[in-house]
Design an enzyme around this catalytic site. Structure first.
Site, short mmCIF file in Angstrom:
data_model
loop_
_atom_site.label_atom_id
_atom_site.label_comp_id
_atom_site.label_asym_id
_atom_site.label_seq_id
_atom_site.Cartn_x
_atom_site.Cartn_y
_atom_site.Cartn_z
N ASP A 213 0.88 -1.17 0.00
CA ASP A 213 0.00 0.00 0.00
C ASP A 213 0.92 1.22 0.00
O ASP A 213 2.13 1.11 0.21
CB ASP A 213 -0.94 0.01 1.21
CG ASP A 213 -2.16 0.94 0.96
OD1 ASP A 213 -2.08 1.80 0.07
OD2 ASP A 213 -3.17 0.81 1.69
C1 BGC Z 1 -5.30 3.33 0.38
C2 BGC Z 1 -5.33 2.39 -0.82
C3 BGC Z 1 -5.11 3.16 -2.09
C4 BGC Z 1 -3.84 4.00 -1.99
C5 BGC Z 1 -3.59 4.82 -3.25
C6 BGC Z 1 -4.10 4.26 0.36
O1 BGC Z 1 -4.24 5.26 1.35
O2 BGC Z 1 -5.31 2.56 1.57
O3 BGC Z 1 -6.58 1.73 -0.88
O4 BGC Z 1 -5.08 2.27 -3.19
O5 BGC Z 1 -3.95 4.88 -0.89
O6 BGC Z 1 -4.56 5.80 -3.41
#
Ligand code: BGC
Length: 778
Positions: A213
């Site tokens: 992530d």
């Molecule tokens: C989220 C993810 C997301 C990523 C990129 C993170 O804060 O948990 O679900 O894909 O950001 O936007």
């Protein structure tokens, strides 16, 4: 040709915020990613970059319709192709373990099989267009509180049978990648969770890319050795060139780095090439999908609304301020052409009924909009929003680097993505506009940011936040959106200059948000709504939430709708018992308040076709087709997992084990208010005796009503844990019968290994399973 260790190492980190590295020598270009799951989110989180908004996963899960999920996935694939995106960071196959989970609207279900089947169908659909799907967040990221430090404590059987199962199904569907979560599981950061990642790589033999992530890596060697292939976003922090150093230091094998690079290259070979859009009509499919997820829980016959009602009152804040989605990074800028529910109902009924509307309560967003006209005319044709100016350093008397007009109350910038100024150096943003007070009284101004910020009204500093938030979960600080507020007395028609000053410290992301709430007159609003209800022949009462009810990094504290809305519901039902309540929420909620309503319809977050779909359902042109993908408990204490607050040491115990959701209620003999799987359409059905036929169970379903409709037949393993093993959806004309086939899922039945046969219960919900059959295993 083979790549050098340094070239391979470079591939283990993203090149930019949304792309992987390219390998020009091999003809491999970078893979461009965007956030999902409800559509293709703008990489710049910019309200001007409009894209298709599909129903939220909870709504798609409520359809129990895997063919529909595949088509919705393909539609998102089409939109990705149109936007030059190769892979979407979706589906989200975490589970609605607790109704309070901040991102529950992004999850398909509380049940691992239903969630996994939905996720897998969506993966197959989007990938049929050549667009990749990255299933997330691996694993036990089923809550948001302290998500960047939380440690899920879970036994291995529960991990595999409940929380890994949806990922297993997504992998079987060939998903492009898996994204690891922010949290820890049994002590390990998810990006370093060697045990869980070895299940994916070795047991499932998954050959896709395993990525972090965003900003969720913590080490070089431990991360690579655990099996992570790609650190996101770029530029590199722990992987990239450091991967080669770790090989030189003997901490990581060269084979491991070569394998990681190969997986990233496979990702590029599979999804960085030609695409094939699916042949789909977006508006038709979006309306079908929104309707399919709407769950009718009560109906004394009021719905569909009779054709000869002279006056229909449409009451409630969500009629004109529908909640389409949560406030996550995957937020989609919705087309301004989407009709509100009120507008769609007016269009549908205008020829035969008089439609009156009263909001009854303020829509009560935690952060209201900032309805201003720009301080400066920048010649961009924008007549609404703030004039936003960007500065290097903190001195606002300097000349701004650039200016733009922004018609939003929430701005986000990433270093390396947004070019207005350098966000990783000290800088400032000033936003200015003219606000005209709509009424006399105290106006509440709100402001928040990722650094010191102040809001000025006519040159007076009225509210400020001085603190510099910790950088550890900057994404969470951004999305949690906490704001300070202050009241300012204004006269109706008074025009004031509003100015926001935000001075930031260097960071990889920055955000600024603001709003103003005009004076509330709750009693007068309520009285007008009650009067409208009393005078109408039927009421459609639209309640629910706003986008800030569902955010990253924050869970909810309870399942109740807003107190003002509950007061409104009580008063409206008392004034007119012919009230159909439509609830626009993204998760399980306390539905006790609606027990006196003539009808209760859960709309979830149904996407941009909300208005059209609802008008069709109310008019009886279409049948609400959904069944609950989550349990609506009678009492909050009945949910097997409720509070999501980790213990002082950061541990969040998954103490209910296998007995999640409806399984837990069943094990304790507790009846839900509306059980998992429940929902009715506009007709009725009879189920015949089930019989086993090879690896399947067959039974005849008959439509005993007088209109065409759909039934969702469900099969559950009777032994503990009582668990969904199969379902089948069938659509039948009045009087028509058909045989449905239920094939119990072998993965769910794994827990019964060693037994010769099991009892399978068949029916219409987790609490309505009157039929039973013995099913042989092996
Ligand atoms: C989220 C993810 C997301 C990523 C990129 C993170 O804060 O948990 O679900 O894909 O950001 O936007």
């Amino acid at each position: 040709m083979t790549l050098s260790l340094e070239e391979q190492a470079r591939l283990t980190a993203g090149a930019t915020m949304w792309t992987t590295g390219a390998v020009a020598e091999l003809g491999l270009r970078e893979v461009a990613m965007a956030d999902g799951p409800m559509g293709v989110a703008s990489g710049k989180i910019d309200e001007r970059e409009v894209s298709i908004l599909t129903p939220a996963p909870v709504s798609l899960g409520a359809s129990w319709d895997l063919d529909l999920l595949a088509r919705v996935g393909a539609l998102v694939g089409n939109d990705a192709i149109a936007r030059g995106v190769d892979a979407l960071l979706a589906p989200n196959v975490n589970l609605a373990r607790s109704p309070n989970a901040g991102r529950a609207f992004e999850y398909y279900s509380e049940d691992p099989l239903l969630a996994g089947l939905c996720g897998a169908a969506w993966v197959r659909g989007i990938q049929s267009t050549g667009t990749g799907a990255v299933a997330k967040h691996f694993v036990c990221n089923d809550s948001e509180t302290e998500r960047d430090t939380m440690n899920a404590v879970i036994d291995d059987e529960t991990l595999r049978q409940v929380y890994l199962l949806p990922f297993e199904l997504a992998c079987e569907a060939g998903c492009a990648g898996i994204m690891t979560a922010y949290n820890r599981v049994n002590g390990d950061w998810c990006a370093e969770a060697a045990h869980a990642l070895s299940i994916v790589r070795d047991e499932w033999q998954y050959d896709g890319v395993l990525m972090s992530d965003f900003f969720a890596t913590h080490s070089t060697a431990a991360t690579l050795n655990a099996g992570l292939d790609l650190e996101m976003p770029g530029p590199a922090r722990f992987l990239g060139a450091k991967a080669a150093d770790a090989v030189a230091a003997g901490e990581v094998s060269a084979e491991r780095v070569a394998d990681a690079a190969e997986r990233v290259m496979r990702f590029a070979r599979r999804f960085g090439g030609d695409k094939t859009p699916a042949d789909l009509d977006a508006n038709t499919l979006l309306t079908e999908a929104a309707v399919a997820g709407m769950v009718l829980l009560r109906n004394d016959g009021l719905l569909p609304l009779a054709a000869d009602l002279p006056t229909i009152a449409v009451i409630g804040p969500n009629a004109t301020a529908p909640c389409y989605q949560g406030g996550t990074f995957a937020r989609i800028a919705v087309t301004p052409d989407a009709p509100t529910p009120l507008a769609a109902i007016e269009a549908e009924f205008a020829a035969r009924a008089r439609i009156v509307h009263e909001p009854g309560v303020d829509p009560q967003p935690r952060l209201p909009a900032m309805p201003v006209v720009p301080a400066l005319d920048l010649g961009d044709g924008c007549t609404e929003g703030m004039t936003v100016e960007y500065f290097t350093g903190h001195d606002l008397s300097a000349a701004p680097l650039t200016r733009e007009t922004r018609a939003t109350n929430s701005l986000v910038w990433f270093h390396g993505v947004h070019e207005q100024t350098r966000f990783n150096e000290a800088g400032a943003v000033r936003a200015r506009g003219w606000y005209t007070a709509p009424a006399s009284g105290l106006h509440r101004f709100y402001v928040g940011a990722t650094g010191p910020v102040s809001l000025w009204v006519d040159g007076v500093d009225v509210v400020a936040r001085a603190e510099q938030p910790a950088a550890s979960d900057i994404m969470g600080v951004l999305k949690a959106g906490d704001a300070a507020h202050a009241d300012v007395a204004l006269e109706a028609g008074q025009r004031v200059a509003v100015e926001v000053q935000f001075r930031f410290a260097p960071a990889r992301a920055q955000g600024l948000w603001y709003g103003v709430r005009a004076p509330d007159t709750p009693d007068a609003m309520l009285a007008r709504a009650v009067e409208a209800a009393r005078a109408a022949d039927a009421v459609v009462l639209m309640l629910g939430e706003t986008a800030d009810a569902s955010v990253e990094s924050k869970d909810r504290a309870d399942t109740r709708l807003d107190a003002g809305q509950l007061r409104l519901a009580e008063a409206v039902m008392a004034a007119n018992p012919r009230t159909a309540i439509v609830v626009n929420v993204g998760h399980a909620f306390d539905a006790n308040f609606a027990e006196g309503a003539a009808a209760l319809l859960v709309a979830w977050y149904p996407g941009q076709a909300f208005g059209t779909a609802l008008a069709d359902v109310l008019a009886g042109k279409r049948e609400p087709g959904g069944r609950l993908p989550v349990t609506l408990a009678r009492d909050e204490a009945d949910y097997p997992a409720f509070s999501l607050k980790p213990a002082a040491n950061g541990d969040l115990a998954y103490g209910e084990g296998l007995l999640t959701g409806y399984r837990g209620l069943r094990a304790k003999g507790i009846a839900a208010l509306y059980p998992f799987g429940a929902g009715q359409g506009y007709t009725s059905f009879a189920l015949g005796e089930p019989r086993v036929d090879g690896g399947a169970i067959r039974l005849t379903v008959t439509n005993t009503g007088n209109r065409t409709g759909s039934e969702v037949v469900q099969a559950y393993l009777a032994a503990s844990p009582f668990a969904l093993v199969a379902h089948a959806r069938v659509t039948l004309a009045p009087g028509e019968s058909a045989e449905v086939m239920l094939r119990p899922d072998s993965r769910v039945l794994r827990s019964m290994a060693g037994m010769a046969s099991v009892t399978i219960r068949v029916g219409r919900s987790a609490e309505d399973v009157p039929l039973s059959v013995e099913f042989r295993l092996g």
